[in-house]
Design an enzyme around this catalytic site. Structure first.
Site, PDB file in Angstrom:
ATOM      1  N   GLU A 197      -6.240  68.436  -2.521  1.00  0.00           N
ATOM      2  CA  GLU A 197      -7.365  69.296  -2.123  1.00  0.00           C
ATOM      3  C   GLU A 197      -7.746  69.013  -0.711  1.00  0.00           C
ATOM      4  O   GLU A 197      -7.949  67.778  -0.393  1.00  0.00           O
ATOM      5  CB  GLU A 197      -8.577  69.342  -2.909  1.00  0.00           C
ATOM      6  CG  GLU A 197      -9.639  70.365  -2.581  1.00  0.00           C
ATOM      7  CD  GLU A 197     -10.835  70.410  -3.476  1.00  0.00           C
ATOM      8  OE1 GLU A 197     -10.873  71.446  -4.238  1.00  0.00           O
ATOM      9  OE2 GLU A 197     -11.475  69.371  -3.622  1.00  0.00           O
ATOM     10  N   TYR A 238     -10.336  76.258   3.062  1.00  0.00           N
ATOM     11  CA  TYR A 238      -9.823  75.864   1.855  1.00  0.00           C
ATOM     12  C   TYR A 238      -8.297  75.730   1.510  1.00  0.00           C
ATOM     13  O   TYR A 238      -7.795  76.932   1.482  1.00  0.00           O
ATOM     14  CB  TYR A 238     -10.850  76.174   0.834  1.00  0.00           C
ATOM     15  CG  TYR A 238     -10.468  75.270  -0.426  1.00  0.00           C
ATOM     16  CD1 TYR A 238     -10.938  74.335  -0.982  1.00  0.00           C
ATOM     17  CD2 TYR A 238      -9.888  76.137  -1.474  1.00  0.00           C
ATOM     18  CE1 TYR A 238     -10.866  73.706  -2.308  1.00  0.00           C
ATOM     19  CE2 TYR A 238      -9.266  75.461  -2.712  1.00  0.00           C
ATOM     20  CZ  TYR A 238      -9.826  74.326  -2.966  1.00  0.00           C
ATOM     21  OH  TYR A 238      -9.738  73.598  -4.250  1.00  0.00           O
TER      22      TYR A 238
END
Length: 397
Positions: A204, A116
Site C-alpha cells: 500500500e 492512493y
C-alpha cells in the site's frame, strides 16, 4: 507479517519506486545525526524541513503526534526522545497502543496531490488486485466507507502481471498529466515485482504524492508478507518485529496454534478454522462477544490443548470459556484430558461450557463428569452451549 515503513521503502527503492530519502534511528542521538545526513543528501538549504515518523505497525500516526516536522538536528533529537520507548495509540492499535522502537527521519515534501495505490489479494476472485483512488491521504478508510466508487479495482494476471490497460485506467483515475502516466505504470509494475518476489499479501502506498514540480513519490509505504511463505525467505523472516505483535498471538504462533485476540469476554477453544468462525458467530447471535478466535488444530495433542487453554486464560478480560470440539482426528477424550490438566495447573476461576461431539465423545464426557470440583458444564447442542456461556459471562461481568 507486517513490515515497518522504513523496511518497506527499502524494498521500494530497490524496485525503482521513488521514495523520499530517509534514515532510520533508534536513539535521539541517531535521529540528530540522521537529520544532518538527510539534509545533506537532499541538498537542503536554510529552511530545510524533515519528518520524524514513529515506526509501528499501524496507520493513523499523523493524527496522534506520531509524525512531526522538524527544522534542525536538535528538534529531531527532541521529537525522537518524545516518541522512542512510548506506546502510541491510534485507531488501528487498540487502547493499549504499540511501542515505538525507532523513528524514520526523512525529507518532508509539499504535495500538490495525494493519490492512493495498493496491491492485495481479492479473496472473492482468488487473484491479485490493484486498488487506486485520486482521494489518497489519511482519510482513505473514510473514502472506502462513504465513497466506494472513488476506488477502482483492476485485476492482475499471475502470468502477465500488470497490464497496459490497467495502468492507463489508473492514470485516468488519478487525472494525471500525460508525462506522469509512464511513471505511474512503472510504479504499478514495480509494486507487482515486490508483491510477487517476496510473497506479499498487501502493498500500500498512501499517499502516492505528487510534488510541486510534478515528480511522483511514495510518501508512505506498507508491506504485509504472507507468513505461510516465510520458509522461502529467511532474510525476510529476520525482519520481523515481535514487539509489534499481540503477546498472546505471538505465544500461540510459536506452538502452532491459530489465535487472534478480539475485544469480547468469552474465550473460545475450537478445532478447525470454519468451526471456530461459526462458534464466534453463534456467540454474537446469542448476545455475547468472543474474546478470541482460536483454532487448536485438527491433530493437536493433550499438551497443545493445555497450552491453548493457558493462552485463553491469560486474557484478563475472559469471564467464561466455550470449548467446542468436533472429534475427527482430534479425539474428544484428548480434549477432556487437556482441559483437566490445564485446570490442575492453572488457577481457573471462570466457568467453562464444553460441547463435545465425535470420536470418543462418551469417554470425553465421562472424564469431565468425574471432575466435579470444576466450574464446568457439558452441553451437547451448540446453540444451547452458546446461550449458557453468554449467561455465565454476563453474570461475571
Amino acid at each position: 507479517m507486517k513490515l515497518h515503513e522504513y523496511q518497506a521503502k527499502q524494498f521500494f527503492d530497490k524496485a525503482g519506486i521513488p521514495v523520499p530519502f530517509g534514515v532510520n534511528a533508534k536513539t535521539p542521538e541517531e535521529a540528530s545525526r540522521a537529520f544532518g545526513t538527510v539534509k545533506q543528501m537532499c541538498k537542503g538549504g536554510e529552511g530545510f524541513v524533515a519528518n520524524v515518523k514513529a515506526q509501528l505497525h499501524a496507520g493513523g500516526r499523523g493524527k496522534v503526534g506520531g509524525v512531526v516536522a522538524v527544522r534542525s538536528a536538535t528538534e529531531a533529537a527532541t521529537e525522537a526522545a518524545r516518541l522512542l520507548g512510548k506506546r502510541l495509540v491510534t485507531k488501528q492499535t487498540g487502547p493499549e497502543g504499540l511501542p515505538v522502537s525507532s523513528v524514520l527521519v526523512d525529507e518532508r515534501s509539499t504535495l500538490a496531490k495525494e493519490w492512493y495505490l495498493a496491491l492485495t489479494i481479492d479473496r472473492f476472485r482468488a487473484q491479485p488486485m490493484l486498488l487506486a483512488s485520486a482521494l489518497g491521504g489519511m482519510d482513505i478508510e473514510e473514502v472506502a466507507a462513504t465513497k466506494p466508487s472513488a476506488i477502482i479495482r483492476e485485476p492482475v494476471e499471475l502470468e502477465s502481471g500488470v497490464s497496459e490497460p490497467a495502468c492507463a485506467k489508473i492514470a485516468a483515475t488519478f487525472g494525471s498529466a500525460p508525462d506522469q502516466a509512464p511513471v505511474i505504470a512503472k510504479i504499478a509494475r514495480a509494486m507487482w515485482q515486490v508483491f510477487e518476489g517476496r510473497d506479499a499479501s498487501l502493498i500500500e502506498i498512501n499517499p502516492l504524492g505528487v510534488l510541486q514540480d510534478g515528480r511522483i513519490v511514495a510518501v508512505d509505504a506498507k508491506v504485509t508478507l504472507d507468513v505461510n511463505a516465510l520458509f522461502r525467505h529467511p532474510e525476510l523472516a529476520a525482519m520481523r518485529d515481535e514487539s509489534q505483535e499481540h503477546p498472546l498471538e505471538l505465544k500461540a504462533g510459536r506452538i502452532g496454534i491459530s489465535y487472534v485476540g478480539l475485544e469480547g469476554n468469552i474465550g473460545c477453544l475450537v478445532n478447525g478454522a470454519g468451526l471456530a468462525m461459526a462458534t464466534n458467530d453463534i456467540i454474537k447471535l446469542s448476545g455475547g462477544s468472543p474474546a478470541n478466535f482460536l483454532d487448536v488444530g485438527g491433530g493437536a495433542n493433550v499438551e497443545q490443548v493445555t497450552n491453548a487453554f493457558s493462552i485463553i486464560l491469560s486474557d484478563a478480560r475472559v469471564k467464561a470459556v466455550l470449548v467446542n470440539i468436533f472429534g475427527g482426528i482430534m479425539r474428544c477424550d484428548w480434549i477432556a484430558e487437556g482441559l483437566l490438566k490445564a485446570t490442575r495447573q492453572l488457577d481457573v476461576k471462570v466457568p467453562i461450557v464444553v460441547r463435545l461431539q465425535g470420536t470418543n465423545v462418551e469417554e470425553g464426557r465421562r472424564l469431565l463428569a468425574q471432575a466435579k470440583r470444576l466450574n464446568l458444564v457439558s452441553i451437547d447442542e451448540l446453540a444451547d452451549a452458546a446461550r449458557r456461556v453468554v449467561e455465565f459471562a454476563q453474570a461475571s461481568a
